[in-house]
Design an enzyme around this catalytic site. Structure first.
Site, PDB file in Angstrom:
ATOM      1  N   GLY C 154       0.579  -1.284   0.066  1.00 11.94           N
ATOM      2  CA  GLY C 154       0.017  -0.040  -0.150  1.00 11.94           C
ATOM      3  C   GLY C 154       0.841   1.118   0.067  1.00 11.94           C
ATOM      4  CB  CYS C 155       0.064   4.793  -1.355  1.00 10.35           C
ATOM      5  SG  CYS C 155      -1.697   4.798  -0.423  1.00 10.35           S
TER       6      CYS C 155
END
Lengths: 351, 351, 351, 351
Positions: C154-155
């Site tokens: 995920g970012c």
């Protein structure tokens, strides 16, 4: 188009050519008890207000004068939007009957040494300092009502102290380890032409600043220490948002023994139940700066932290209204015995 | 925090969950003569206003009801913010004493065939159409004051007709070859969830749209034709600005024989001298949308064109105020015999 | 205008019509070793890429196909940009020789129960999960190079784990009490048409979200626990920035006994000295998202906290590049034995 | 992180601390044939590039020197990004073997009197002016390839001349009555600290400027006059967009007898069929600045006007790339006999 109100209180705005000056004009020009009798500016003295603020061209207002040109006779209240260090001498020279609401830091810090340290200026009105009242009406209403001189708080400090002071006073949170992760729109940096505030530099980006120390730290700590009854230190990290108006402060606090986040929300709800400008939102609501833009509102959200004994609070204001000019008007209303909400009933502008 | 005013005029807002609804609420909740007695929404019926518009949570307002649930008895005036096609039947069903200010296109176009062509809907209230008055007070004040049913103009058409109708009426410009290069913020597209209106799609970019024909074209041409006394066709190119509020229309016109751009400015200055919301700016000033944001103001600038016999005009409005909800309130004030500026004295929010 | 490269590695992008798909196309279309052989979309299957992404119209690329239409024969590597839950079955059906880099959460979490809890979906490929390698090259390079299946992080987790994992591994910070105050641009929310992501809702405002728990929390904790050698819990507060690209995470950590913030900076500097995409900035520099926009860079700043034994770190990435598609390409390069920086040398776009 | 390329062509960038300088660095640092051998700045001379442009800190580049400190020996090509008036003397002093691509207006206008009128400066290199070639490769490719001195066009003029010159040359449109309604992002105004370019002044607003005359007018008219074979006057109205990058010019033209808008589209399609950077979009597509951001692309849309014999064109560019630095690199490639697209294959960054 419209004429400046002919209220019975005559107000002078010093340093009217910046963003807080514009915001004061927006509010005071529609305040039924106020007549704007003088405006001053530094470099822009001599210019028409229409030139400096075309959005206010519909008003009939005085030209921007130099500070030395002001005739104080037809002035009942002075709004100071001048650079830090300008008000010490000036307040001394004003007639005693003139009330002063000041937005600089000149009278915010009780300890002249702290002022000198953070602002790099000698405090030249140490004798007047004790008369100054710190201008958050929700915390210091009675003292403000009796004051001649009010020190308008910084924008970040307003967003932090309104939620935390009651909790410290009630002993519901620990004075230790308070972390303030704060984010502000660019208008808080003022209207001076600086490269780092150009649209090309600021839009579509985000960064932290002042991590080596920020002037609002001692101001916050002074207020929280008073509330806690002992010295409080905070960890304060401000960030710059790619937008014009709004501050959001995310606060990480340690709960007192046996206290829950719900207890904090209830206490704040009780404390601010009758406040016209402060609202504690339900658990599931996340306060957003866009919910207060253009208004004098301050919203507080409270939720659990992730660690045992930890809670998080989020507070939002429009930095130019509740964080600056709106709060000054609120203080002035109190000082003059006017209804506290007079001239401050603007609803938020959304979108 | 604050309570919805208990004015003597009871207003219902139909379709209150969109941006024009929010803007009506912002204005009407502070209008001293108005009490908001009913709010409706489509998909969002049943929700609290706080959930739909957290920025208005400080108001005590009715919940959003379905259109069928509204009790029309305690309603004196209806504000229509419904999709095009919704008002034809509804107006017929309303008690005759209820005044209607409508923001849809349902009663804007006198020719039902034109309506059907551009909106893809049959006009179902052809008999009522002649009663409808087109709601630009600066152009049609007296008729509005006598009307039961006002068709609130489109945002672009307001920005175009206010400056051009007087010039056509005075014969100072040619009805031929008028070019309208118009630019609007995104709030004009409403609050419906569409991919092309996402922040990621719209911010940091700019484009033209509707070049094959836009619904505001026939509306503009109807008004200009009336003013010119003969059919007028315009070349209209709308563009989408990466911002929320504001319309700027750049108008390229051909001067009548012997007329100069200065003559246009003077004529408009004369015509609008007493208007509270319209201002013709000096030659050297360039009107900006940020000079009107949040206000009901409309600014007009006039300058030379580059070709002999050509002039350029620039008009700006806040599309949600003078281009929509503010103008509706202005019309309502006239219809009810109230002062025209009542509830509309907000100054622009800058920055 | 230009032709899609005829590299020898044939890549399919599944779910190419969203923002991460667009970003993969931007990067892969210029990657000298890649040929894009298939693109799929859900609702937009059947459309031309020019229609879905006009900014890529200069490329000669396949039309968007439905997932079932893909011929896997001419595919060497699959990029998954599909909704969570889509890849479990799909990976099983792919020929064994096809390598997979996936951006969904389907293979990020080792514990299927944790996956089910946070994503509300049953994990349907529990047997494949052990094969999946978590795709942060700076932390797990060797494993990625040997992997057939990489779970793209995920970012937010990328921005947090890159700075903190080395510090936990080195025992320089405490695993307890880590606070992550994170801020993201809107592109992280994807391209789906949702009211809360409209320009009118998001621009000129700021708020926190997911305070009751966010899916990136367990992902972060999994990585930090591995590094610490014992379970780690973090306090994670994400906020939404009014801009398109960029994540900034402000990290509050407790130093191990005798360790200073400068020690952290030095350790990270040492650890990442040879990394092409990670840079530890000097003490006086504050990393900004605009310094990495459009690039695969990750910047880390370290400074003192305000409390004894506390430090603050700031990490920034472009959420669509290092936080998503760029990191996938970096992983693919490793998996294919290509130079790790191949196709990733874009410099940041400023302003 | 990465090392500046060791290409065989050594380039100096004069005035590298502004936005066009930053953009040149972004492009040239990845250009396989270029080595950046010197950078200069005015007020910022002596600073490290990392300080002036933190987003480029990963590059190993020379410090910013004063103009007088530059050693011209290891310089093959000079990029001029200096204020207007700086290059006349400088070009004379450079060794004859050094090629010059200049972004100032110093060599754009053939008539020294026109230059003096619009820039308020005497033309001090009248003898060199005839050697200067106007740098739009799509129009003047052969001359550019033979030139020693190229005058890089203005941003607006590029967006106007590329679509209109071919149409005038082909006699498909009238040279009379051309209206250019142009809109630019703020980066076109440069990086100088000016109040009117602050984020607080520019964001969330829109206005026209330069209506009394703009310096790009004579530049546009020079090119169009050449194409038409007789003097052309245009009506040019620039506007400022609340975004960083992008120009969109909406062009209103009169068709030659018997010609249609479709004819224009076909002619432009034919003319630019082999151009790597120019694309004529289909009738139903509306070119947007976000479709070219960060790329050297120029898109042209053509549609009917509303009046008989009228057509409208829309052209978009990234003002810092095709409107400035990218076009300079394109010219340099031609001057050096390199492939024209070398170093310019960046795809647009969206969102």
């Amino acid at each position: 188009m419209t004429v400046n109100g002919s209220g019975h209180v005559r107000a002078a705005i010093l340093g009217a050519s910046g963003y807080t000056g514009a915001e004061l004009l927006r509010l005071l020009a529609r305040h039924p008890d106020i007549q704007i009798s003088a405006l001053t500016a530094g470099r822009k003295a001599g210019q028409s207000l229409e030139r400096v603020f075309p959005h206010l061209a519909s008003l009939e207002l005085p030209h921007l004068a130099g500070l030395d040109e002001v005739d104080w006779d037809p002035v009942d209240v002075v709004f100071g939007c001048l650079p830090h260090g300008s008000m010490h001498d000036l307040v001394r020279r004003l007639p005693a009957r003139v009330k002063v609401v000041d937005l600089s830091a000149d009278f915010r810090l009780r300890d002249p040494a702290v002022y000198a340290h953070w602002y790099g200026l000698e405090h030249k009105a140490v004798d007047l300092q004790p008369q100054a009242v710190y201008g958050i009406p929700e915390l210091y209403r009675d003292a403000i009502a009796r004051a001649r001189l009010v020190a308008g708080p910084g924008c970040y400090p307003t967003s932090v102290q309104v939620p935390l002071v009651p909790l410290l006073e009630a002993g519901l949170i620990s004075p230790d380890g308070i972390i303030i992760d704060a984010k502000s729109g660019v208008s808080g940096a003022g209207r001076a032409a600086r490269e780092e505030m150009l649209h090309g530099e600021v839009s579509e980006g985000f960064h932290a600043y002042g991590m080596g120390g920020h002037r609002h730290e001692p101001e916050i700590e002074q207020g929280l220490s008073d509330a806690a009854g002992r010295p409080v230190k905070v960890c304060f990290t401000p960030h710059l948002l790619p937008m014009n108006r709004g501050i959001l402060s995310t606060l990480y606090v340690t709960l007192a023994e046996g206290v829950t986040a719900d207890d904090l929300r209830e206490e704040l709800g009780r404390r601010f139940a009758d406040e016209p400008f402060v609202r504690v939102v339900p658990r599931e609501v996340s306060p957003a700066t866009r919910h207060v833009r253009g208004s004098n509102h301050l919203l507080i959200g409270v939720c659990d932290g992730r660690f045992p004994g930890q809670a998080r609070l989020v507070a939002v204001i429009d930095n130019l209204v509740k964080g600056a000019s709106g709060q000054l008007v609120q203080c002035m209303n109190l000082m003059l015995g006017l209804p506290e909400t007079r001239g401050l009933d603007q609803l938020p502008l959304f979108p």
